[in-house]
Design an enzyme around this catalytic site. Structure first.
Site, PDB file in Angstrom:
ATOM      1  N   HIS A  88      33.655  27.745  10.681  1.00 16.28           N
ATOM      2  CA  HIS A  88      33.077  26.110  10.551  1.00 16.28           C
ATOM      3  C   HIS A  88      31.850  26.411  11.221  1.00 16.28           C
ATOM      4  O   HIS A  88      31.505  26.684  12.623  1.00 16.28           O
ATOM      5  CB  HIS A  88      34.280  25.468  10.571  1.00 16.28           C
ATOM      6  CG  HIS A  88      34.061  23.692  10.929  1.00 16.28           C
ATOM      7  ND1 HIS A  88      34.393  23.291   9.801  1.00 16.28           N
ATOM      8  CD2 HIS A  88      33.152  23.716  11.512  1.00 16.28           C
ATOM      9  CE1 HIS A  88      33.744  21.995   9.368  1.00 16.28           C
ATOM     10  NE2 HIS A  88      33.576  22.012  11.236  1.00 16.28           N
ATOM     11  N   ASP A 167      43.388  12.660   9.958  1.00 22.08           N
ATOM     12  CA  ASP A 167      41.712  13.126  10.367  1.00 22.08           C
ATOM     13  C   ASP A 167      40.391  12.055   9.749  1.00 22.08           C
ATOM     14  O   ASP A 167      39.878  11.442   9.399  1.00 22.08           O
ATOM     15  CB  ASP A 167      41.113  14.372  10.716  1.00 22.08           C
ATOM     16  CG  ASP A 167      39.849  14.247  10.859  1.00 22.08           C
ATOM     17  OD1 ASP A 167      39.150  14.155  11.633  1.00 22.08           O
ATOM     18  OD2 ASP A 167      39.284  15.181   9.846  1.00 22.08           O
ATOM     19  N   ARG A 174      36.101   5.743  12.896  1.00 21.20           N
ATOM     20  CA  ARG A 174      35.920   6.436  14.102  1.00 21.20           C
ATOM     21  C   ARG A 174      34.013   5.928  14.003  1.00 21.20           C
ATOM     22  O   ARG A 174      32.856   5.622  14.844  1.00 21.20           O
ATOM     23  CB  ARG A 174      36.176   8.137  14.790  1.00 21.20           C
ATOM     24  CG  ARG A 174      36.864   8.310  15.366  1.00 21.20           C
ATOM     25  CD  ARG A 174      37.218   9.913  15.354  1.00 21.20           C
ATOM     26  NE  ARG A 174      36.341  10.729  15.788  1.00 21.20           N
ATOM     27  CZ  ARG A 174      35.894  12.077  16.105  1.00 21.20           C
ATOM     28  NH1 ARG A 174      36.661  11.936  15.466  1.00 21.20           N
ATOM     29  NH2 ARG A 174      34.649  11.755  15.746  1.00 21.20           N
ATOM     30  N   SER A 189      39.094  16.653  15.196  1.00 23.64           N
ATOM     31  CA  SER A 189      39.020  15.942  14.010  1.00 23.64           C
ATOM     32  C   SER A 189      38.323  17.530  13.271  1.00 23.64           C
ATOM     33  O   SER A 189      38.967  17.998  11.629  1.00 23.64           O
ATOM     34  CB  SER A 189      38.105  15.390  13.907  1.00 23.64           C
ATOM     35  OG  SER A 189      37.188  15.631  13.102  1.00 23.64           O
ATOM     36  N   LYS A 193      41.885  20.478  10.896  1.00 22.80           N
ATOM     37  CA  LYS A 193      40.882  20.874   9.415  1.00 22.80           C
ATOM     38  C   LYS A 193      41.446  22.244   9.096  1.00 22.80           C
ATOM     39  O   LYS A 193      41.888  23.430   8.208  1.00 22.80           O
ATOM     40  CB  LYS A 193      39.406  20.356   8.706  1.00 22.80           C
ATOM     41  CG  LYS A 193      39.822  18.648   8.641  1.00 22.80           C
ATOM     42  CD  LYS A 193      38.839  18.340   8.515  1.00 22.80           C
ATOM     43  CE  LYS A 193      37.709  18.203   9.717  1.00 22.80           C
ATOM     44  NZ  LYS A 193      36.476  16.725   9.860  1.00 22.80           N
TER      45      LYS A 193
HETATM   46  N1  URA Z   1      32.578  17.394  12.205  1.00 23.46           N
HETATM   47  C1  URA Z   1      34.088  16.701  11.771  1.00 23.46           C
HETATM   48  O1  URA Z   1      35.084  17.258  10.844  1.00 23.46           O
HETATM   49  N2  URA Z   1      35.084  15.957  12.927  1.00 23.46           N
HETATM   50  C2  URA Z   1      33.936  15.689  13.675  1.00 23.46           C
HETATM   51  O2  URA Z   1      34.285  15.089  14.320  1.00 23.46           O
HETATM   52  C3  URA Z   1      32.819  15.696  13.893  1.00 23.46           C
HETATM   53  C4  URA Z   1      32.584  16.231  13.159  1.00 23.46           C
END
Ligand code: URA
Length: 444
Positions: A88, A167, A174, A189, A193
């Site tokens: 990621h 999320d 947010r 966050s 995932k």
């Molecule tokens: N990428 C994400 O998936 N979440 C965040 O909070 C910041 C970057």
């Protein structure tokens, strides 16, 4: 049972929440039983008071489990139990490493089951890049996805709507309540995932610099540290690579331009920095897949380089593209994807050394050409983008070509040119420091 008002007060006063309390907040908010105004107050309390590692891990698991958890055990059975490794990136400009790394690992017999997103704002998304290949489909069913991972070794599909829905809802809140830039919230966050996508091991590419969330090394290191620790607390093996994002990665920014650039690397050439980062990330994933220590790195790097130079990774890219319906013709010819109508050079105005780049502006240049989206529902033009002809630290003369704008609309090209001019600065480097390292740190 629990009262959201009391939990907001507890966090506001610096208290530590337990697992039950955090699970309650995530479940009830996802189900629509806690209103946005209370969740906003809670997120702001977290922003000010922070969360410890244990709270962050509870938050991560609760968000991961708020929707579907992908089961990759069938794939593991087919490889004799080898762990499934994901990668990621925290988001940057010109980052096309997934297109290179997936085929490399598949060529080395490591299965990569990747779920990617679409781009938003100044950063691009892997799915948009792949969809610039004629016929390519990122909308696979779970069965098709798993089958392809087993047969080809690599599949990349669009994140399903029900992957960590908590999320998705919290991130949208947010975004409009000044609570994006908190370490625990960012880490949970991202990691929620990744955990929901079913990987046993994760290599994180934490970007650092003017085009990234984290602008300096200490903050990138802090985010990387938290993600590695909570990944481990949640039973996953995690390595974080902190990489420079003070200029775009590679020479090209824009969807089809980036796919062609990735193919160049798979053909054994391409931009040096793009190649260096792709090789290192792939080698770190190989170490996790084979459960090897850092001492195995040299051998891993050698094997990664081998499949790049003997064409096996390129062959895997073709298999993967064809399996998802894409036309692989462009991988046999130079620059074979659709090109924009106009190629407009941007010339250097002041001779000197390229000392700085506001990378976000290069992303905005591509966005202004139609190569990105401001809202998730915007459509994009795959052919447009920017080619950056020099890296930071290069000496340039007045009149040299700094960048080439690939546009389908001349007035949009003017805006893009303005962004590129604003992005780059020539001058005299501080302390004779010209070229900056790409890989800044590794945290295991
Ligand atoms: N990428 C994400 O998936 N979440 C965040 O909070 C910041 C970057």
């Amino acid at each position: 049972m629990y009262s959201m008002n009391e939990l907001i007060l507890k966090k506001r006063n610096g208290g530590v929440l337990d697992e039950g309390e955090i699970r309650y907040i995530i479940k009830e908010y996802t189900d629509g039983n806690i209103p946005d105004y209370q969740m906003s107050a809670f997120l702001m309390a977290v922003w000010f008071k922070g969360m410890n590692d244990e709270e962050t891990s509870f938050l991560t698991m609760a968000m991961a489990e708020s929707g579907d958890m992908l089961d990759l055990s069938e794939i593991k059975k087919s490889t004799g139990g080898q762990p499934i490794i994901d990668k990621h990136s925290t988001g940057g400009v010109g980052d096309k490493t997934t297109l290179i790394i997936g085929p490399i690992l598949a060529a080395l017999g490591v299965h990569v089951a990747k779920m990617s997103g679409r781009g938003l704002g100044h950063t691009g998304g892997t799915i948009d890049k792949l969809e610039s290949i004629p016929g390519f489909s990122s909308e696979l069913t779970e069965e098709e996805f798993l089958e392809q991972v087993k047969s080809v070794g690599f599949a990349d599909m669009c994140q399903t709507r029900n992957l960590a829905p908590a999320d998705k809802k919290i991130y949208a809140l947010r975004d409009v309540t000044g609570t994006v830039d908190n370490y625990s919230l960012i880490a949970s966050s991202i990691m929620s995932k990744k955990l929901a996508s079913g990987a046993d091991g994760i290599v994180l590419d934490v970007k650092c610099g003017s085009g990234a969330f984290m602008k300096d090394i200490p903050s990138a290191r802090k985010l990387a540290d938290i993600m590695v620790r909570i990944g481990k607390k949640c039973g996953r093996n995690v390595t974080a690579v902190i990489s420079d994002m003070n200029e775009p990665l590679g020479r090209f920014v824009g969807n089809s331009l980036e796919v062609m650039e990735a193919v160049k690397v798979l053909q054994g050439g391409g931009d040096e920095r793009l190649c260096e980062l792709s090789v290192r990330l792939a080698a770190e994933m190989l170490l996790l897949a084979e459960d090897k220590k850092e001492s195995g790195l040299e051998d891993a790097l050698k094997r990664v380089n081998e499949v790049l130079s003997n064409g096996k990774a390129l062959q895997k890219f073709r298999e993967f593209t064809a399996a998802q319906g894409g036309d692989t013709g462009f991988t046999y010819e130079d620059g074979g994807l659709e090109k924009a109508k106009y190629m407009i050079p941007v010339r250097v105005e002041k001779a000197g050394i390229l000392v700085s780049c506001d990378t976000e502006k290069v992303g905005l240049a591509t966005l202004s050409l139609g190569g990105g989206r401001e809202k998730l529902t915007d459509s994009i033009d795959p052919a447009v983008g920017v080619e950056i002809c020099h890296h930071l630290g290069d000496k340039v003369e007045k009149g040299d070509i700094l960048a080439i704008i690939y546009a389908n609309d001349e007035s949009k090209a003017e805006t893009a040119e303005k962004y590129i001019r604003e992005a780059y600065e020539t001058g005299i480097p501080e302390q004779g420091n010209t070229k900056k390292p790409l890989i800044l740190d590794i945290i295991r």
